[in-house]
Write a protein that holds these residues in place. Structure first.
Motif, PDB file in Angstrom:
ATOM      1  N   GLU A  58       1.385  -1.369   0.064  1.00  0.00           N
ATOM      2  CA  GLU A  58      -0.424  -0.078  -0.149  1.00  0.00           C
ATOM      3  C   GLU A  58       0.686   1.262   0.204  1.00  0.00           C
ATOM      4  O   GLU A  58       1.466   0.526   0.233  1.00  0.00           O
ATOM      5  CB  GLU A  58      -1.270  -0.160   1.589  1.00  0.00           C
ATOM      6  CG  GLU A  58      -1.856  -1.156   1.220  1.00  0.00           C
ATOM      7  CD  GLU A  58      -2.363  -0.856   2.473  1.00  0.00           C
ATOM      8  OE1 GLU A  58      -2.718  -0.557   3.252  1.00  0.00           O
ATOM      9  OE2 GLU A  58      -3.359  -2.167   3.015  1.00  0.00           O
ATOM     10  N   LYS A  78      -0.975  -2.256  -3.965  1.00  0.00           N
ATOM     11  CA  LYS A  78      -2.186  -2.206  -3.559  1.00  0.00           C
ATOM     12  C   LYS A  78      -2.438  -1.241  -3.665  1.00  0.00           C
ATOM     13  O   LYS A  78      -4.288  -0.772  -3.925  1.00  0.00           O
ATOM     14  CB  LYS A  78      -1.858  -2.945  -2.249  1.00  0.00           C
ATOM     15  CG  LYS A  78      -1.892  -4.111  -1.907  1.00  0.00           C
ATOM     16  CD  LYS A  78      -1.824  -4.727  -1.132  1.00  0.00           C
ATOM     17  CE  LYS A  78      -1.688  -6.379  -0.314  1.00  0.00           C
ATOM     18  NZ  LYS A  78      -1.607  -6.131   1.120  1.00  0.00           N
ATOM     19  N   SER A  79      -1.624   0.263  -3.707  1.00  0.00           N
ATOM     20  CA  SER A  79      -2.412   1.277  -4.042  1.00  0.00           C
ATOM     21  C   SER A  79      -1.558   2.597  -3.814  1.00  0.00           C
ATOM     22  O   SER A  79       0.335   1.819  -3.463  1.00  0.00           O
ATOM     23  CB  SER A  79      -3.097   1.941  -2.417  1.00  0.00           C
ATOM     24  OG  SER A  79      -2.276   2.192  -0.940  1.00  0.00           O
ATOM     25  N   PHE A  80      -1.375   3.514  -4.913  1.00  0.00           N
ATOM     26  CA  PHE A  80      -0.285   4.393  -5.094  1.00  0.00           C
ATOM     27  C   PHE A  80      -1.142   6.040  -3.909  1.00  0.00           C
ATOM     28  O   PHE A  80      -1.996   5.837  -4.473  1.00  0.00           O
ATOM     29  CB  PHE A  80      -0.235   4.522  -6.305  1.00  0.00           C
ATOM     30  CG  PHE A  80      -0.274   3.862  -7.041  1.00  0.00           C
ATOM     31  CD1 PHE A  80       1.495   3.615  -7.464  1.00  0.00           C
ATOM     32  CD2 PHE A  80      -0.373   2.913  -8.038  1.00  0.00           C
ATOM     33  CE1 PHE A  80       2.047   2.060  -8.105  1.00  0.00           C
ATOM     34  CE2 PHE A  80      -0.197   1.510  -8.604  1.00  0.00           C
ATOM     35  CZ  PHE A  80       1.379   1.300  -8.763  1.00  0.00           C
ATOM     36  N   PHE A 110       1.135   8.843  -8.852  1.00  0.00           N
ATOM     37  CA  PHE A 110       0.434   7.862  -9.219  1.00  0.00           C
ATOM     38  C   PHE A 110       0.354   8.622 -11.153  1.00  0.00           C
ATOM     39  O   PHE A 110       0.156   8.757 -11.407  1.00  0.00           O
ATOM     40  CB  PHE A 110      -1.160   7.638  -8.691  1.00  0.00           C
ATOM     41  CG  PHE A 110      -1.687   6.704  -9.944  1.00  0.00           C
ATOM     42  CD1 PHE A 110      -2.038   5.425  -9.896  1.00  0.00           C
ATOM     43  CD2 PHE A 110      -2.819   7.799 -10.749  1.00  0.00           C
ATOM     44  CE1 PHE A 110      -2.765   5.015 -11.316  1.00  0.00           C
ATOM     45  CE2 PHE A 110      -3.991   7.169 -11.918  1.00  0.00           C
ATOM     46  CZ  PHE A 110      -3.443   6.120 -11.619  1.00  0.00           C
ATOM     47  N   GLU A 120      -3.174  -0.504  -9.454  1.00  0.00           N
ATOM     48  CA  GLU A 120      -3.627  -1.454  -9.115  1.00  0.00           C
ATOM     49  C   GLU A 120      -4.064  -2.589  -8.405  1.00  0.00           C
ATOM     50  O   GLU A 120      -5.209  -2.654  -9.072  1.00  0.00           O
ATOM     51  CB  GLU A 120      -4.295  -0.460  -7.981  1.00  0.00           C
ATOM     52  CG  GLU A 120      -3.944   1.670  -7.571  1.00  0.00           C
ATOM     53  CD  GLU A 120      -4.745   2.529  -7.508  1.00  0.00           C
ATOM     54  OE1 GLU A 120      -6.131   2.054  -7.002  1.00  0.00           O
ATOM     55  OE2 GLU A 120      -4.524   2.772  -6.145  1.00  0.00           O
ATOM     56  N   ASP A 133      -3.881  -6.011  -5.409  1.00  0.00           N
ATOM     57  CA  ASP A 133      -3.623  -6.973  -3.762  1.00  0.00           C
ATOM     58  C   ASP A 133      -3.382  -8.081  -5.500  1.00  0.00           C
ATOM     59  O   ASP A 133      -4.308  -8.793  -5.571  1.00  0.00           O
ATOM     60  CB  ASP A 133      -4.265  -6.951  -3.475  1.00  0.00           C
ATOM     61  CG  ASP A 133      -4.048  -7.690  -2.561  1.00  0.00           C
ATOM     62  OD1 ASP A 133      -3.555  -8.003  -2.209  1.00  0.00           O
ATOM     63  OD2 ASP A 133      -4.983  -7.423  -1.553  1.00  0.00           O
TER      64      ASP A 133
END
Length: 168
Positions: free
Chosen positions: A61, A87-89, A94, A106, A108
């Motif tokens: 993440e 998982k996230s930026f 981004f 993005e 997982d």
């Protein structure tokens, strides 16, 4: 931009910040080879020597948190990283990645360092041999267009050229 992107995985955890991606002491230059030679140095001093063109970073993440430095995605791109899966930026990372033409998604996913994975940006999926297909967040078409054209500046030049041709 190639699609799908197939490459060897380098795994990193959560909260990988821009100081780790390209340490601040290298920001006085505009030489992309300097950025490439020191990519990820803050977490793995040998990363730039080990990474090969076409490799893919997989992280947890909040990848790219910290400062808004555009040099972070540039360092990865010029080090040969073909894509970043996380998982996230961090929001600004981004957007900077899209602006400089570094593909990302993005998602997982389950994989190990060294695995060869396939990232299909058009479908928003990541295929990991032996583990299946992981659905990610598909980028909107206008962002895919920017990546295909090589980033924001190249995309804008293309659009302006097309507009100029249409007005003739």
């Amino acid at each position: 931009m190639e699609n799908p992107i197939i490459g060897r995985v380098w795994k990193f955890g959560n909260d990988i910040d821009t100081d780790v991606i390209i340490p601040g002491k290298y920001l006085r230059t505009k030489d992309m080879q300097v950025f490439a030679a020191h990519a990820m140095e803050g977490i793995d001093p040998e990363f730039a020597k080990k990474a090969k063109p076409g490799d893919i970073i997989v992280a947890g993440e909040n990848f790219g948190c910290g400062s808004s430095r555009e040099q972070a995605p540039l360092a990865l791109k010029h080090a040969g990283i073909a894509c970043v899966v996380a998982k996230s930026f961090a929001r600004i990372f981004f957007r900077n990645a899209i602006n400089v033409g570094l593909p990302l998604i993005e998602a997982d996913i389950e994989c190990e360092e060294g695995d060869e994975i396939e990232v299909d940006l058009l479908k928003g999926e990541v295929r990991v041999p032996g583990k299946g297909v992981f659905k990610g967040n598909k980028l909107p078409d206008f962002l895919l267009d920017m990546l295909t054209d090589g980033g924001l500046v190249a995309h804008r030049r293309k659009v302006q050229s097309q507009q100029k041709e249409e007005s003739l």
